[in-house]
Write an enzyme that holds these catalytic residues in place. Structure first.
Site, mmCIF file in Angstrom:
data_model
loop_
_atom_site.group_PDB
_atom_site.id
_atom_site.type_symbol
_atom_site.label_atom_id
_atom_site.label_comp_id
_atom_site.label_asym_id
_atom_site.label_seq_id
_atom_site.Cartn_x
_atom_site.Cartn_y
_atom_site.Cartn_z
ATOM 1 N N HIS A 1 7.679 94.495 -35.957
ATOM 2 C CA HIS A 1 7.517 93.446 -34.976
ATOM 3 C C HIS A 1 6.863 94.134 -33.681
ATOM 4 O O HIS A 1 6.592 93.395 -32.807
ATOM 5 C CB HIS A 1 8.770 92.812 -34.624
ATOM 6 C CG HIS A 1 9.276 92.015 -35.650
ATOM 7 N ND1 HIS A 1 8.620 90.776 -36.277
ATOM 8 C CD2 HIS A 1 10.661 92.048 -36.631
ATOM 9 C CE1 HIS A 1 9.463 90.380 -37.377
ATOM 10 N NE2 HIS A 1 10.549 90.881 -37.529
ATOM 11 N N ASP B 1 8.436 92.314 -45.946
ATOM 12 C CA ASP B 1 9.867 91.883 -45.295
ATOM 13 C C ASP B 1 9.874 90.160 -45.147
ATOM 14 O O ASP B 1 8.732 89.562 -45.073
ATOM 15 C CB ASP B 1 9.931 92.493 -43.767
ATOM 16 C CG ASP B 1 10.958 92.298 -43.060
ATOM 17 O OD1 ASP B 1 11.924 93.161 -43.019
ATOM 18 O OD2 ASP B 1 11.276 91.310 -42.618
ATOM 19 N N HIS C 1 10.327 88.532 -42.758
ATOM 20 C CA HIS C 1 9.634 88.098 -41.311
ATOM 21 C C HIS C 1 8.310 88.388 -41.558
ATOM 22 O O HIS C 1 7.903 89.462 -41.681
ATOM 23 C CB HIS C 1 10.512 88.535 -40.199
ATOM 24 C CG HIS C 1 11.767 87.965 -40.082
ATOM 25 N ND1 HIS C 1 12.785 88.963 -40.746
ATOM 26 C CD2 HIS C 1 12.571 87.003 -40.042
ATOM 27 C CE1 HIS C 1 14.065 88.389 -40.881
ATOM 28 N NE2 HIS C 1 13.969 87.277 -40.200
ATOM 29 N N ASP D 1 15.293 91.622 -46.692
ATOM 30 C CA ASP D 1 15.965 90.458 -46.073
ATOM 31 C C ASP D 1 15.338 89.213 -46.616
ATOM 32 O O ASP D 1 15.810 88.077 -46.358
ATOM 33 C CB ASP D 1 16.105 90.144 -44.488
ATOM 34 C CG ASP D 1 14.572 90.764 -43.936
ATOM 35 O OD1 ASP D 1 13.498 91.088 -44.819
ATOM 36 O OD2 ASP D 1 14.367 90.927 -42.913
#
Ligand SMILES: [Zn+2]
Length: 345
Positions: free
Chosen positions: A160, A196, A198, A285
């Protein structure tokens, strides 16, 4: 599979994060590394090496000097004002429009260089950031030297983080630093496959205008999931980077069948790109029980994902990103590594 790790992440701990209407202990915690190490050993992975130390030059190839100075000085400045307890965090963020230049106050820098309330600073944060990038660079160096596969088991994660913004538990973009280091070392093209849960908005933004790094990401749709504003299929790159950014957003409750279709799509694009090295931003995740995720992948599915990625036949550098279901995190992560290793034989 050579695994690299550093114990210097441990001091990045003890802060809280805001989850909707309450403050909760940070999901991104030191015990994540312990459970993954234990599961890797249990599955027979013994080639675990301590990370070497690197200077900051590779980090400064990706991140701005002002941002890196902020990461180093944030906690000491905060502590001078508020004492050793608690944690540093922004309470306002930059506003769109007009030039906004941070001054030397910690509040100004936090407002300028972070984009959410999930990147707290404590006394051990900078040391942990350094340990994560050292771990990743150690693994990248191993690959550059002819190693076939390596796993940088590190925290805090990185995908991120952009050139001058920290957020989403991420400070330095470890995978991006590794990609740039490999390019500087003579590689012509690098592919980053981000699995991931996200979207890796930071990695996307760093390489968005470039054609020497292909970014392909499979993630929850930003219609309903963090980072909400980025990760749409329409984001395909800009200028020379047009066509070198592939977003494959999937709906909540996605199971392995649809996930593998997206993975096959990403792998087809990577194959056509023919990179010298594949970097996998490895987040688990996407597990059904993850407290910050919304997909429905089971533990056994991570063996399949690892085996699928192995079939690209590329030198592969796994870099740890997210995964927060502590009870299953070790098993899920180790399953990707084991599935990959078994498929490679
Ligand atoms: Zn994540």
């Amino acid at each position: 599979m050579r695994i690299f790790h550093s114990e210097d992440h441990r001091g990045h701990a003890g802060a809280k994060e805001m989850r909707y209407d309450q403050f909760i202990p940070m999901c991104e915690s030191p015990d994540r590394m312990d459970t993954i190490l234990a599961a890797l050993r249990e599955q027979g992975h013994r080639d675990i090496t301590a990370a070497s130390a690197f200077d900051l030059a590779p980090v400064l190839r990706i991140h701005t000097p002002g941002f890196v100075e902020f990461l180093q000085t944030c906690w000491p400045l905060w502590e001078a004002e508020f004492g050793p307890k608690g944690f540093a965090t922004a309470y306002m963020f930059g506003m769109r429009g007009m030039d906004q230049v941070p001054n030397k106050s910690v509040h100004s820098m936090l407002s300028c260089y972070t984009f959410d309330v999930c990147v707290p600073f404590v006394a051990g944060t900078w040391k942990a950031i350094r340990s994560a990038v050292d771990t990743t660079l150690s693994a990248a160096t191993f690959i550059a030297g002819g190693g076939e596969a390596a796993f940088a088991l590190c925290r805090p994660p990185g995908h991120h983080a952009s050139a001058d913004l920290a957020g989403g538990y991420c400070y330095v973009n470890n995978a991006a630093v590794a990609a740039q280091t490999l390019l500087d070392g003579g590689s012509a093209r690098i592919a980053i496959l981000d699995i991931d849960y996200h979207h890796g908005n930071g990695t996307q933004s760093i390489f968005y205008g470039r054609d020497d790094v292909l970014y392909a990401s499979i993630h929850a749709t930003p219609e309903s999931e963090y980072p909400f504003l980025l990760g749409y299929a329409r984001e395909t790159g800009a200028g020379p980077g047009e066509g070198f950014n592939l977003n494959l957003p999937l709906p909540l409750r996605t199971t392995i069948t649809a996930y593998r279709s997206a993975l096959a799509h990403a792998m087809e694009r990577i194959r056509a790109y023919a990179p010298d090295v594949l970097i996998v931003s490895l987040g688990v995740d996407s597990f059904v029980g993850d407290p910050v995720g919304g997909f429905a992948l089971e533990s056994v599915d991570f063996l399949t994902i690892g085996a699928d990625i192995a079939r690209l036949g590329l030198p592969t550098l796994f870099v740890m990103e997210g995964g927060y279901a502590i009870a299953e995190l070790g098993l899920n992560t180790a399953n990707v590594i084991t599935g990959f290793s078994q498929a490679r034989g």
